[in-house]
Design an enzyme around this catalytic site. Structure first.
Site, short mmCIF file in Angstrom:
data_model
loop_
_atom_site.label_atom_id
_atom_site.label_comp_id
_atom_site.label_asym_id
_atom_site.label_seq_id
_atom_site.Cartn_x
_atom_site.Cartn_y
_atom_site.Cartn_z
CB ALA A 10 -1.03 -0.05 1.23
CE LYS A 11 5.67 4.72 -0.22
NZ LYS A 11 6.47 4.03 0.29
N GLY A 12 0.28 5.65 0.33
CA GLY A 12 -0.61 7.06 0.54
C GLY A 12 0.13 8.20 0.90
CG ASP A 43 7.31 7.21 1.59
OD1 ASP A 43 7.41 5.94 1.62
OD2 ASP A 43 7.43 8.07 0.91
#
Length: 432
Positions: free
Chosen positions: A121-123, A162
């Site tokens: 996942a990434k956001g 991140d």
């Protein structure tokens, strides 16, 4: 180009310039390239071409002066066949839906290459973090946590720091989630300060894994690390930790850089004397050194090892022919464009991909998650011991594919990842 990155993940295929190559386009090319090398059901490949879900939310915050600004946030959940979604949250003006989807795909492969029971996942939020005061950053994070509450959780989707976010950001997010749940839930995020359930060694883990993989790749190439010169673009968490470890192990780190440029000493720098971005932002150029270079010039130095550890798409089709390093180890996420990857393959310049090299971050995030759900803290020594063992195991597995298939290192890593993910999909089947 920025001097910092975190590394929770990269490119190879048809030639395109950096400006026209998105993370999603690159990730899909990589998937198709790996699929051509593996006997895998094409229906599974088609499923993996798309994310399971992408959540777009509105994040309004009150500024310190009483005005209200509205930002857009995303959480792209790619695949969870092997376990909960896992991946970073970034605060950056250029955050987009497609970028999050592409980076989420890379996280799926990174977790699979490390054989960690997570999916990808990434956001993030499309905001310049430098424009936020600490109080505004906290309000933004808490509101973002509220908007994502229904789609994250310790057994569902576990964010981490991140680009533009920090352990403090994760502490705020964990607290906001816990207040809504009515109980302290440290396992909802990783990369937290140790005082609230974070793991020892998490901050330095991506850099440590880059250093470990560099050491193994140098030895595999028949060289002595003590006779190896290294140039590192980016002196943030990844670059600085990798540089200092390689320095301690005997390598000559001859150049490092931040956003303003690079310092160079052909005899080797004292990397511990150079302040990292986290210790003093943009301090590299203030360090006394025999020579200074631009970031572009650093990439073209005549060195044994080049480690791009800043941002994505810095090695392009345009400059790949001028890169004079014998080996490239990707410290940043996606520093090599598809066009550059093709050039390096034609030139027989090995490129160790980010989904292997900087996977120490997600690996120690996994350790942190285990500590949180078991309420049992590990020592720094145990974290390092476990990380080193996991990285060496992944290196040897990728090396087996590299030797058996006569492919690039990137292709070998993707083969390992895709075989594991596809096998899990085949075993679980398609519901209903």
């Amino acid at each position: 180009m920025a001097s910092t990155t975190t590394a929770d993940d990269e490119p190879d295929g048809a030639a395109e310039d950096a400006e026209s190559e998105s993370a999603l386009e690159t990730a899909r090319r990589q998937l198709q390239r790996a699929a051509a090398l593996v006997d895998v059901d094409q229906h599974i490949v088609e499923r993996l071409t798309h994310p399971k879900a992408v959540h777009e939310v509105t994040v309004p915050i009150e500024r310190d002066d009483g005005t209200v600004d509205v930002f857009t946030g995303y959480r792209a959940q790619h695949d969870s066949v092997r376990g909960p979604f896992k991946g970073g949250l970034r605060y950056h003006p250029d955050v987009t839906r497609d970028e999050c989807v592409g980076l989420g795909m890379w996280m799926t492969w990174k977790c699979a290459v490390m054989d960690i029971p997570f999916g990808g996942a990434k956001g993030g939020v499309a905001v310049d973090p430098k424009s936020l005061s600490d109080a505004e950053a906290e309000r933004l994070t808490r509101r973002f946590a509220g908007e994502l509450r229904d789609v994250i959780g310790p057994n569902t989707d576990i964010p981490a720091p991140d680009m533009g976010t920090t352990p403090q950001t994760m502490a705020w997010l964990m607290d906001a989630y816990s207040m809504q749940e009515g109980e302290t839930t440290p396992g909802v995020v990783t990369g937290k300060p140790p005082v609230v359930g974070g793991s020892e060694g998490r901050d330095g883990a991506p850099g440590r894994s880059v250093a470990l993989v560099t050491r193994e790749a140098v030895e595999y190439d028949g060289r002595e690390l003590a006779e190896t010169t290294v140039a590192i673009q980016g002196f943030g968490s990844v670059g600085a930790n990798a540089a200092r470890l390689l320095d301690e192990w005997g390598a000559d780190v001859v150049a490092v850089s931040d956003v303003n440029g690079a310092i160079y000493d052909e005899r080797g720098l004292d990397t511990h004397a150079v302040q990292s971005h986290g210790e003093q932002p943009e301090a590299v150029m203030g360090h006394d050194a025999p020579a200074t270079l631009t970031n572009a010039e650093l990439l073209e130095l005549d060195v044994d090892v080049l480690i791009p550890a800043a941002v994505g798409n810095v090695l392009t089709e345009e400059n790949a022919h001028d890169v004079d390093a014998d080996l490239i180890v990707e410290g940043a996420n996606g520093p090599t464009t598809s066009g550059a990857g093709k050039v390096f393959a034609e030139r027989d310049v090995p490129v160790i991909p980010d989904i292997l090299a900087n996977a120490g971050g997600v690996t120690v995030s996994y350790f942190e998650w285990l500590q949180d759900i078991n309420r049992r803290k590990w020592s720094l020594e145990r974290v390092h011991e476990e990380l080193d063992a996991e990285m060496l195991s992944a290196w040897h597995r990728v090396r087996e594919e590299y030797e058996a298939r006569d492919v690039t290192w990137r292709d070998a890593a993707y083969v390992v990842a895709l075989e594991r993910v596809a096998a899990a999909h085949a075993a679980r089947g398609l519901w209903p």
